[in-house]
Design an enzyme around this catalytic site. Structure first.
Site, PDB file in Angstrom:
ATOM      1  N   ALA A 293       0.870  -1.178   0.000  1.00  0.00           N
ATOM      2  CA  ALA A 293       0.000   0.000   0.000  1.00  0.00           C
ATOM      3  C   ALA A 293       0.906   1.227   0.000  1.00  0.00           C
ATOM      4  O   ALA A 293       2.059   1.157   0.438  1.00  0.00           O
ATOM      5  CB  ALA A 293      -0.881  -0.023   1.239  1.00  0.00           C
TER       6      ALA A 293
ATOM      7  N   GLY B 144       0.573  -4.913   0.823  1.00  0.00           N
ATOM      8  CA  GLY B 144      -0.559  -4.944  -0.105  1.00  0.00           C
ATOM      9  C   GLY B 144      -0.241  -5.678  -1.406  1.00  0.00           C
ATOM     10  O   GLY B 144      -1.158  -6.159  -2.083  1.00  0.00           O
TER      11      GLY B 144
ATOM     12  N   GLU C 225      -0.826  -9.237  -0.534  1.00  0.00           N
ATOM     13  CA  GLU C 225      -2.287  -9.372  -0.365  1.00  0.00           C
ATOM     14  C   GLU C 225      -2.977  -9.412  -1.729  1.00  0.00           C
ATOM     15  O   GLU C 225      -3.898 -10.193  -1.959  1.00  0.00           O
ATOM     16  CB  GLU C 225      -2.812  -8.208   0.492  1.00  0.00           C
ATOM     17  CG  GLU C 225      -2.378  -8.343   1.955  1.00  0.00           C
ATOM     18  CD  GLU C 225      -2.635  -7.085   2.781  1.00  0.00           C
ATOM     19  OE1 GLU C 225      -2.258  -5.996   2.313  1.00  0.00           O
ATOM     20  OE2 GLU C 225      -3.201  -7.199   3.884  1.00  0.00           O
TER      21      GLU C 225
ATOM     22  N   GLU D 276       4.355  -4.980   7.371  1.00  0.00           N
ATOM     23  CA  GLU D 276       3.669  -3.849   8.012  1.00  0.00           C
ATOM     24  C   GLU D 276       4.124  -3.599   9.442  1.00  0.00           C
ATOM     25  O   GLU D 276       4.134  -2.466   9.917  1.00  0.00           O
ATOM     26  CB  GLU D 276       2.142  -4.084   8.002  1.00  0.00           C
ATOM     27  CG  GLU D 276       1.483  -3.992   6.640  1.00  0.00           C
ATOM     28  CD  GLU D 276       1.497  -5.289   5.849  1.00  0.00           C
ATOM     29  OE1 GLU D 276       2.207  -6.253   6.242  1.00  0.00           O
ATOM     30  OE2 GLU D 276       0.792  -5.357   4.831  1.00  0.00           O
TER      31      GLU D 276
HETATM   32  N1  COA Z   1       4.573   3.087  -0.685  1.00  0.00           N
HETATM   33  C1  COA Z   1       4.963   4.249  -1.231  1.00  0.00           C
HETATM   34  N2  COA Z   1       6.133   4.403  -1.889  1.00  0.00           N
HETATM   35  C2  COA Z   1       6.910   3.315  -1.999  1.00  0.00           C
HETATM   36  C3  COA Z   1       6.569   2.076  -1.450  1.00  0.00           C
HETATM   37  C4  COA Z   1       5.329   1.979  -0.761  1.00  0.00           C
HETATM   38  N3  COA Z   1       4.904   0.832  -0.235  1.00  0.00           N
HETATM   39  N4  COA Z   1       7.570   1.196  -1.696  1.00  0.00           N
HETATM   40  C5  COA Z   1       8.494   1.883  -2.394  1.00  0.00           C
HETATM   41  N5  COA Z   1       8.098   3.155  -2.569  1.00  0.00           N
HETATM   42  C6  COA Z   1       8.813   4.246  -3.259  1.00  0.00           C
HETATM   43  C7  COA Z   1       9.974   4.770  -2.427  1.00  0.00           C
HETATM   44  O1  COA Z   1       9.515   5.711  -1.482  1.00  0.00           O
HETATM   45  C8  COA Z   1      10.819   5.371  -3.507  1.00  0.00           C
HETATM   46  O2  COA Z   1      10.237   6.613  -3.908  1.00  0.00           O
HETATM   47  P1  COA Z   1      11.159   7.937  -4.085  1.00  0.00           P
HETATM   48  O3  COA Z   1      12.132   7.567  -5.155  1.00  0.00           O
HETATM   49  O4  COA Z   1      10.182   8.988  -4.492  1.00  0.00           O
HETATM   50  O5  COA Z   1      11.809   8.155  -2.758  1.00  0.00           O
HETATM   51  C9  COA Z   1      10.627   4.421  -4.682  1.00  0.00           C
HETATM   52  O6  COA Z   1       9.418   3.739  -4.437  1.00  0.00           O
HETATM   53  C10 COA Z   1      11.745   3.396  -4.804  1.00  0.00           C
HETATM   54  O7  COA Z   1      11.837   2.690  -3.573  1.00  0.00           O
HETATM   55  P2  COA Z   1      13.206   2.507  -2.750  1.00  0.00           P
HETATM   56  O8  COA Z   1      12.860   2.265  -1.324  1.00  0.00           O
HETATM   57  O9  COA Z   1      14.136   3.648  -3.038  1.00  0.00           O
HETATM   58  O10 COA Z   1      13.790   1.190  -3.428  1.00  0.00           O
HETATM   59  P3  COA Z   1      14.811   0.138  -2.775  1.00  0.00           P
HETATM   60  O11 COA Z   1      15.278  -0.726  -3.886  1.00  0.00           O
HETATM   61  O12 COA Z   1      15.833   0.827  -1.952  1.00  0.00           O
HETATM   62  O13 COA Z   1      13.927  -0.738  -1.756  1.00  0.00           O
HETATM   63  C11 COA Z   1      11.965  -1.971  -1.100  1.00  0.00           C
HETATM   64  C12 COA Z   1      12.898  -1.542  -2.247  1.00  0.00           C
HETATM   65  C13 COA Z   1      10.768  -2.693  -1.681  1.00  0.00           C
HETATM   66  C14 COA Z   1      12.733  -2.924  -0.157  1.00  0.00           C
HETATM   67  C15 COA Z   1      11.526  -0.716  -0.302  1.00  0.00           C
HETATM   68  O14 COA Z   1      11.024   0.226  -1.238  1.00  0.00           O
HETATM   69  C16 COA Z   1      10.472  -0.967   0.731  1.00  0.00           C
HETATM   70  O15 COA Z   1      10.764  -1.487   1.797  1.00  0.00           O
HETATM   71  N6  COA Z   1       9.203  -0.555   0.441  1.00  0.00           N
HETATM   72  C17 COA Z   1       8.129  -0.624   1.380  1.00  0.00           C
HETATM   73  C18 COA Z   1       7.648  -2.050   1.577  1.00  0.00           C
HETATM   74  C19 COA Z   1       6.551  -2.082   2.622  1.00  0.00           C
HETATM   75  O16 COA Z   1       6.745  -1.827   3.788  1.00  0.00           O
HETATM   76  N7  COA Z   1       5.335  -2.402   2.151  1.00  0.00           N
HETATM   77  C20 COA Z   1       4.195  -2.510   3.011  1.00  0.00           C
HETATM   78  C21 COA Z   1       3.479  -1.227   3.046  1.00  0.00           C
HETATM   79  S1  COA Z   1       2.072  -1.296   4.161  1.00  0.00           S
END
Ligand code: COA
Length: 260
Positions: free
Chosen positions: A66, A111, A114, A134
Site C-alpha cells: 500500500a 498490499g 495481499e 507492516e
Molecule cells: N509506498 C509508497 N512508496 C513506496 C513504497 C510503498 N509501499 N515502496 C516503495 N516506494 C517508493 C519509495 O519511497 C521510492 O520513492 P522515491 O524515489 O520517491 O523516494 C521508490 O518507491 C523506490 O523505492 P526505494 O525504497 O528507493 O527502493 P529500494 O530498492 O531501496 O527498496 C523496497 C525496495 C521494496 C525494499 C523498499 O522500497 C520498501 O521497503 N518498500 C516498502 C515495503 C513495505 O513496507 N510495504 C508494506 C506497506 S504497508
C-alpha cells in the site's frame, strides 16, 4: 489514458492488467485500488476475456505495498475506509468468474502480497521476495493479509510472516504454499501466458463452477459445501461445452469450448 495507474492489454482471450507506478514500485494508492476494481469489473463483464493475468511494471517490483506516503496522514476513520476499499477490490478479484493469475515479477510486499493472494494462482520469478512487513511500520496488514495468508499457508506461516515482518524468497514461499510455481525471471512471462492461454481455452462455465465451489466451500461446512458442489456439477451438464468435452474425448479429438 495517460494518467492511469494501470496498463491493460489483450492477448487473444487473456487480459493482461499491469499496475504501472514504477517510480513508486507500483505501490497501491486509493486511485490504483479504484482503477483495479474497475478493471476487474470490466474483465468480468467482457465475454471475450476468458482469463486474466495481473502483474506490476518491472523489473524491480510486482507491488511493493500500500502507498505508505498516502497512508501516513490518514485519520483512523480514513484508515478504516482505505482498508475496506482495498479489501472490497481484492474480494472482487477473488470472486472473479474467470481465472486470475498473479505474475509475480519482483517484490510483493504488504498490499502486494495481499493482491497476489486474492488471485487464484501465483507464478513467481525465482528472484522475488514476498512478505507482510507492516509490523516494521507499526501497522498490521489491512487488505486481508492476516486472513488469506492464514487460509493459504496456515497459522504458523501467517504468524511468522506478519509478526517477524521479514520477507521470504520464492522457494520458501512455494514451500509454504503461498506460490504455486517458481520459474526463472527469463521464463516468467512465457510460462505465465502459456498457463493463461491454457485456462482461456478451457470450458468457461466449468472453470466458473470450480471457482464458485472453492469460494463458497471456504465459507461453509463440509456438508453444505458438498451439496453445493453437487448442484454445480449438475449445472455444468446443462452446457454445450460439457457435451462437447465428453464427445471430443470419445471421438479422440481436441474439444472446442465456446462458453455456453
Ligand atoms: N509506498 C509508497 N512508496 C513506496 C513504497 C510503498 N509501499 N515502496 C516503495 N516506494 C517508493 C519509495 O519511497 C521510492 O520513492 P522515491 O524515489 O520517491 O523516494 C521508490 O518507491 C523506490 O523505492 P526505494 O525504497 O528507493 O527502493 P529500494 O530498492 O531501496 O527498496 C523496497 C525496495 C521494496 C525494499 C523498499 O522500497 C520498501 O521497503 N518498500 C516498502 C515495503 C513495505 O513496507 N510495504 C508494506 C506497506 S504497508
Amino acid at each position: 489514458m495517460p494518467d492511469s495507474p494501470l496498463l491493460i492489454a489483450d492477448h487473444d482471450a487473456v487480459r493482461l492488467i499491469t499496475v504501472h507506478r514504477p517510480d513508486k514500485l507500483n505501490a497501491l494508492n486509493a486511485a490504483t485500488l479504484d482503477a483495479l476494481h474497475a478493471a476487474f469489473d470490466a474483465a468480468a463483464a467482457d465475454d471475450s476475456v476468458r482469463a486474466v493475468v495481473l502483474t506490476g511494471t518491472g523489473p524491480k517490483a510486482f507491488v511493493a505495498g500500500a502507498d505508505i506516503a498516502e497512508m501516513a496522514g490518514l485519520t483512523p476513520v480514513q484508515a478504516r475506509d482505505f482498508s475496506l476499499r482495498g479489501q472490497r477490490m481484492m474480494r472482487r478479484v477473488e470472486k472473479m468468474p474467470k481465472p486470475v493469475i498473479a505474475m509475480i515479477n519482483g517484490f510483493a510486499l504488504g498490499g502486494g502480497l495481499e493482491l497476489a493472494m486474492c488471485c487464484h494462482l501465483r507464478i513467481a520469478a525465482d528472484s522475488v521476495k514476498v512478505g507482510q512487513p507492516e509490523i516494521n511500520l507499526g501497522l498490521i496488514p489491512g487488505f486481508g493479509g492476516t486472513q488469506r495468508l492464514l487460509r493459504l499457508a496456515g497459522r504458523a506461516a501467517v504468524l511468522e510472516l506478519c509478526l517477524a515482518g521479514a520477507p521470504v524468497d520464492a522457494a520458501r514461499a512455494q514451500q509454504l504454499g503461498i506460490i504455486n510455481r517458481v520459474v526463472s525471471a527469463a521464463e516468467l512471462e512465457a510460462e505465465t501466458m502459456a498457463l493463461a492461454a491454457q485456462l482461456a481455452a478451457a470450458a468457461p462455465l466449468a472453470l466458473r463452477g470450480i471457482l464458485d465451489c472453492v469460494n463458497v466451500g471456504a465459507e461453509c461446512s463440509l456438508e453444505e459445501a458438498l451439496e453445493y458442489e453437487s448442484a454445480q456439477f449438475g449445472l455444468v451438464f446443462s452446457t454445450d461445452d460439457m457435451r462437447e468435452g465428453t464427445r471430443a474425448f470419445l471421438e479422440r479429438r481436441k474439444p472446442a469450448f465456446r462458453g455456453h
